[in-house]
Design a protein around this motif. Structure first.
Motif, PDB file in Angstrom:
ATOM      1  N   PRO A 274      10.789 -14.001  62.170  1.00 55.00           N
ATOM      2  CA  PRO A 274       9.886 -15.156  62.073  1.00 55.00           C
ATOM      3  C   PRO A 274       8.950 -15.081  60.878  1.00 55.00           C
ATOM      4  O   PRO A 274       8.551 -16.120  60.332  1.00 55.00           O
ATOM      5  CB  PRO A 274       9.103 -15.105  63.399  1.00 55.00           C
ATOM      6  CG  PRO A 274       9.192 -13.680  63.842  1.00 55.00           C
ATOM      7  CD  PRO A 274      10.542 -13.203  63.389  1.00 55.00           C
ATOM      8  N   GLN A 275       8.611 -13.849  60.448  1.00 52.45           N
ATOM      9  CA  GLN A 275       7.701 -13.726  59.310  1.00 52.45           C
ATOM     10  C   GLN A 275       8.350 -14.200  58.012  1.00 52.45           C
ATOM     11  O   GLN A 275       7.662 -14.637  57.097  1.00 52.45           O
ATOM     12  CB  GLN A 275       7.228 -12.279  59.182  1.00 52.45           C
ATOM     13  CG  GLN A 275       6.274 -11.880  60.308  1.00 52.45           C
ATOM     14  CD  GLN A 275       6.112 -10.385  60.409  1.00 52.45           C
ATOM     15  OE1 GLN A 275       7.083  -9.645  60.329  1.00 52.45           O
ATOM     16  NE2 GLN A 275       4.891  -9.926  60.603  1.00 52.45           N
ATOM     17  N   LEU A 276       9.683 -14.110  57.928  1.00 52.20           N
ATOM     18  CA  LEU A 276      10.377 -14.641  56.762  1.00 52.20           C
ATOM     19  C   LEU A 276      10.219 -16.154  56.721  1.00 52.20           C
ATOM     20  O   LEU A 276       9.952 -16.739  55.659  1.00 52.20           O
ATOM     21  CB  LEU A 276      11.863 -14.267  56.810  1.00 52.20           C
ATOM     22  CG  LEU A 276      12.735 -14.859  55.704  1.00 52.20           C
ATOM     23  CD1 LEU A 276      12.336 -14.309  54.338  1.00 52.20           C
ATOM     24  CD2 LEU A 276      14.217 -14.584  55.969  1.00 52.20           C
ATOM     25  N   LEU A 277      10.370 -16.797  57.868  1.00 49.16           N
ATOM     26  CA  LEU A 277      10.232 -18.246  57.943  1.00 49.16           C
ATOM     27  C   LEU A 277       8.786 -18.653  57.678  1.00 49.16           C
ATOM     28  O   LEU A 277       8.526 -19.659  57.000  1.00 49.16           O
ATOM     29  CB  LEU A 277      10.682 -18.743  59.318  1.00 49.16           C
ATOM     30  CG  LEU A 277      12.084 -18.295  59.764  1.00 49.16           C
ATOM     31  CD1 LEU A 277      12.406 -18.846  61.146  1.00 49.16           C
ATOM     32  CD2 LEU A 277      13.134 -18.740  58.757  1.00 49.16           C
ATOM     33  N   ASP A 278       7.834 -17.866  58.173  1.00 46.28           N
ATOM     34  CA  ASP A 278       6.418 -18.200  57.974  1.00 46.28           C
ATOM     35  C   ASP A 278       6.018 -18.123  56.512  1.00 46.28           C
ATOM     36  O   ASP A 278       5.345 -19.014  55.991  1.00 46.28           O
ATOM     37  CB  ASP A 278       5.531 -17.267  58.805  1.00 46.28           C
ATOM     38  CG  ASP A 278       5.629 -17.536  60.296  1.00 46.28           C
ATOM     39  OD1 ASP A 278       6.108 -18.629  60.665  1.00 46.28           O
ATOM     40  OD2 ASP A 278       5.250 -16.655  61.083  1.00 46.28           O
ATOM     41  N   ILE A 279       6.426 -17.041  55.842  1.00 47.97           N
ATOM     42  CA  ILE A 279       5.981 -16.860  54.451  1.00 47.97           C
ATOM     43  C   ILE A 279       6.637 -17.880  53.528  1.00 47.97           C
ATOM     44  O   ILE A 279       6.128 -18.189  52.453  1.00 47.97           O
ATOM     45  CB  ILE A 279       6.232 -15.415  53.975  1.00 47.97           C
ATOM     46  CG1 ILE A 279       5.337 -15.115  52.754  1.00 47.97           C
ATOM     47  CG2 ILE A 279       7.701 -15.174  53.654  1.00 47.97           C
ATOM     48  CD1 ILE A 279       5.308 -13.672  52.358  1.00 47.97           C
ATOM     49  N   LEU A 280       7.788 -18.427  53.959  1.00 45.68           N
ATOM     50  CA  LEU A 280       8.443 -19.473  53.171  1.00 45.68           C
ATOM     51  C   LEU A 280       7.635 -20.770  53.147  1.00 45.68           C
ATOM     52  O   LEU A 280       7.923 -21.669  52.357  1.00 45.68           O
ATOM     53  CB  LEU A 280       9.847 -19.747  53.709  1.00 45.68           C
ATOM     54  CG  LEU A 280      10.977 -18.954  53.051  1.00 45.68           C
ATOM     55  CD1 LEU A 280      12.284 -19.157  53.798  1.00 45.68           C
ATOM     56  CD2 LEU A 280      11.139 -19.328  51.584  1.00 45.68           C
ATOM     57  N   ASN A 281       6.610 -20.857  53.995  1.00 45.07           N
ATOM     58  CA  ASN A 281       5.737 -22.031  53.943  1.00 45.07           C
ATOM     59  C   ASN A 281       4.834 -22.003  52.721  1.00 45.07           C
ATOM     60  O   ASN A 281       4.234 -23.020  52.370  1.00 45.07           O
ATOM     61  CB  ASN A 281       4.880 -22.107  55.218  1.00 45.07           C
ATOM     62  CG  ASN A 281       5.714 -22.429  56.445  1.00 45.07           C
ATOM     63  OD1 ASN A 281       6.705 -23.155  56.353  1.00 45.07           O
ATOM     64  ND2 ASN A 281       5.323 -21.886  57.593  1.00 45.07           N
ATOM     65  N   GLY A 282       4.732 -20.817  52.082  1.00 43.03           N
ATOM     66  CA  GLY A 282       3.926 -20.708  50.866  1.00 43.03           C
ATOM     67  C   GLY A 282       2.463 -20.422  51.106  1.00 43.03           C
ATOM     68  O   GLY A 282       1.667 -20.386  50.169  1.00 43.03           O
ATOM     69  N   ASN A 283       2.083 -20.205  52.386  1.00 38.69           N
ATOM     70  CA  ASN A 283       0.675 -19.983  52.717  1.00 38.69           C
ATOM     71  C   ASN A 283       0.314 -18.509  52.815  1.00 38.69           C
ATOM     72  O   ASN A 283      -0.790 -18.183  53.257  1.00 38.69           O
ATOM     73  CB  ASN A 283       0.343 -20.670  54.051  1.00 38.69           C
ATOM     74  CG  ASN A 283       0.605 -22.167  54.001  1.00 38.69           C
ATOM     75  OD1 ASN A 283       0.377 -22.811  52.979  1.00 38.69           O
ATOM     76  ND2 ASN A 283       1.111 -22.716  55.095  1.00 38.69           N
ATOM     77  N   GLY A 284       1.235 -17.640  52.444  1.00 42.71           N
ATOM     78  CA  GLY A 284       0.969 -16.214  52.517  1.00 42.71           C
ATOM     79  C   GLY A 284       0.981 -15.710  53.943  1.00 42.71           C
ATOM     80  O   GLY A 284       1.660 -16.259  54.808  1.00 42.71           O
ATOM     81  N   CYS A 285       0.186 -14.666  54.185  1.00 45.84           N
ATOM     82  CA  CYS A 285       0.145 -14.044  55.520  1.00 45.84           C
ATOM     83  C   CYS A 285      -1.262 -13.516  55.770  1.00 45.84           C
ATOM     84  O   CYS A 285      -1.753 -12.661  55.023  1.00 45.84           O
ATOM     85  CB  CYS A 285       1.168 -12.918  55.594  1.00 45.84           C
ATOM     86  SG  CYS A 285       1.235 -12.108  57.202  1.00 45.84           S
ATOM     87  N   GLN A 286      -1.923 -14.004  56.799  1.00 49.92           N
ATOM     88  CA  GLN A 286      -3.309 -13.635  57.070  1.00 49.92           C
ATOM     89  C   GLN A 286      -3.479 -12.168  57.438  1.00 49.92           C
ATOM     90  O   GLN A 286      -4.562 -11.602  57.266  1.00 49.92           O
ATOM     91  CB  GLN A 286      -3.865 -14.506  58.195  1.00 49.92           C
ATOM     92  CG  GLN A 286      -3.998 -15.973  57.832  1.00 49.92           C
ATOM     93  CD  GLN A 286      -4.620 -16.784  58.953  1.00 49.92           C
ATOM     94  OE1 GLN A 286      -4.858 -16.266  60.045  1.00 49.92           O
ATOM     95  NE2 GLN A 286      -4.883 -18.058  58.685  1.00 49.92           N
ATOM     96  N   ALA A 287      -2.425 -11.542  57.945  1.00 49.22           N
ATOM     97  CA  ALA A 287      -2.538 -10.156  58.406  1.00 49.22           C
ATOM     98  C   ALA A 287      -2.688  -9.165  57.263  1.00 49.22           C
ATOM     99  O   ALA A 287      -3.055  -8.003  57.501  1.00 49.22           O
ATOM    100  CB  ALA A 287      -1.321  -9.801  59.251  1.00 49.22           C
ATOM    101  N   PHE A 288      -2.415  -9.582  56.027  1.00 48.40           N
ATOM    102  CA  PHE A 288      -2.469  -8.670  54.886  1.00 48.40           C
ATOM    103  C   PHE A 288      -3.382  -9.256  53.808  1.00 48.40           C
ATOM    104  O   PHE A 288      -3.146 -10.376  53.327  1.00 48.40           O
ATOM    105  CB  PHE A 288      -1.065  -8.462  54.310  1.00 48.40           C
ATOM    106  CG  PHE A 288      -0.102  -7.829  55.280  1.00 48.40           C
ATOM    107  CD1 PHE A 288      -0.032  -6.444  55.405  1.00 48.40           C
ATOM    108  CD2 PHE A 288       0.731  -8.613  56.070  1.00 48.40           C
ATOM    109  CE1 PHE A 288       0.850  -5.853  56.291  1.00 48.40           C
ATOM    110  CE2 PHE A 288       1.614  -8.031  56.966  1.00 48.40           C
ATOM    111  CZ  PHE A 288       1.670  -6.654  57.079  1.00 48.40           C
TER     112      PHE A 288
END
Length: 343
Positions: A274-288
């Motif tokens: 799911p993190q691959l799909l999330d980061i493809l939104n272009g919004n980065g990742c809040q956990a890092f």
């Protein structure tokens, strides 16, 4: 290492039998290959072995152009490269065969199970779930990808069996003092991530080696490292004559169509990433911290990992007698027995 090895050997997890068979095959090959090695001749135990004295010794004996490049900073990096390649060659020779072994990196998947301490202060073996058929690699790249650099590599490449491991590494190079200022600048100035996706259990990943077994703690649980040897060509999937890639700049409908097409082509599901799909939104990742921002993401899918011919022949030699291994040093001759180093 010995503790983790013992825990794996005596455990009853689903890959325990494969682990024991794999280790026995590996030990038989390595013991025979190294039968002429003696501790007295191990020059790496000498004082200053990995400092200027070694570089001076190499210069006195005369080194090849390759070794000059590898050891240019005074550190004997060539020794490390030799050791890593020898280890991967031995692992390749110890692969389990037959239908139960699986394809690609799957014949070594028992090395993806990690010994860890539980809350009750006991030890257990944590395995990678069977529904994780992919491996991932992420690197910071310029806005315009250098196609040659993306497809050909001369160094060891590290993949992960989880997207979380990829995000952890990307964040590490963006925010930590790694000494690689060029990559850190690239991460913040260009904000462009290239993610490689390959199949773990397909013949196309025969040269991927699960290596993160003797490790414990969060890093081991997150990353589950898989190493690819140097000098490989990543043959990417092609669609209608163009690279099959998914970009964060695509419309949601285009991204969904491309990912669905990939799932059909490879016969897999991306639900476990799911993190691959999330980061493809272009919004980065809040956990890092290094990824908690807008980033541009390009995902490419590896059709096959192709090893260059010389290294491929070297790896294949491992399926022959143990004497074919890089670890198989010849008997010491009289000169060497008197303490002289021969190369």
């Amino acid at each position: 290492m010995l503790r983790d090895h013992f825990i794996q050997w005596t455990s009853s997890h689903s890959r325990a039998d494969k682990f024991r068979k794999l280790i026995l095959r590996l030990e038989m090959k390595v013991v025979v290959a190294t039968k002429h090695l003696e501790l007295a001749y191990d020059w790496t135990l000498r004082p200053g072995a990995f400092h200027e004295s070694t570089a001076a010794m190499a210069r006195k004996l005369g080194v090849s152009t390759v070794r000059k490049v590898l050891d240019a900073d005074g550190s004997p990096y060539s020794v490390l490269v030799y050791g890593l390649l020898a280890a991967l060659q031995a692992l390749h020779g110890a692969r389990l065969t037959g239908k139960q072994a699986g394809k690609g990196a799957q014949s070594l998947d028992a090395l993806s199970a990690t010994a860890r301490r539980t809350d009750e202060d006991q030890f257990e073996v944590k395995e990678v779930a069977d529904n994780c058929p992919l491996i991932f690699r992420g690197i910071w790249v310029p806005k315009r990808i250098d196609e040659h650099d993306a497809a050909y590599t001369w160094s060891f490449n590290s993949f992960s069996r989880s997207m979380e491991g990829v995000l952890w590494v990307l964040d590490f190079y963006a925010v930590e003092a790694t000494g690689n200022e060029r990559v850190a600048a690239l991460a913040w100035q260009e904000s462009h991530i290239l993610i490689y996706v390959a199949r773990f259990n397909a013949a196309s990943s025969s040269w991927a080696f699960p290596v993160q077994f003797f490790n414990s703690g969060m890093a081991a649980d997150v990353e589950k490292e898989v190493v690819v040897p140097p000098f490989v060509h990543y043959d990417f999937e092609i669609l209608y004559g163009s690279l099959y890639e998914v970009r964060s700049t695509m419309s949601p409908a285009m991204k969904t169509a491309a990912l669905t097409g990939l799932e059909r082509l490879w016969g897999i599901s991306l639900e476990h990433a799911p993190q691959l799909l999330d980061i493809l939104n272009g919004n980065g990742c809040q956990a890092f911290p290094g990824l908690n921002r807008d980033v541009r993401v390009t995902v490419r899918f590896i059709k096959e990992i192709e090893l260059c011919k010389p290294l491929r022949e070297m790896m294949k030699a491992a399926s022959g007698p143990p004497e074919n291994l890089l670890l198989a040093f010849p008997p010491k001759d009289p000169e060497a027995s008197r303490g002289e180093l021969r190369v």
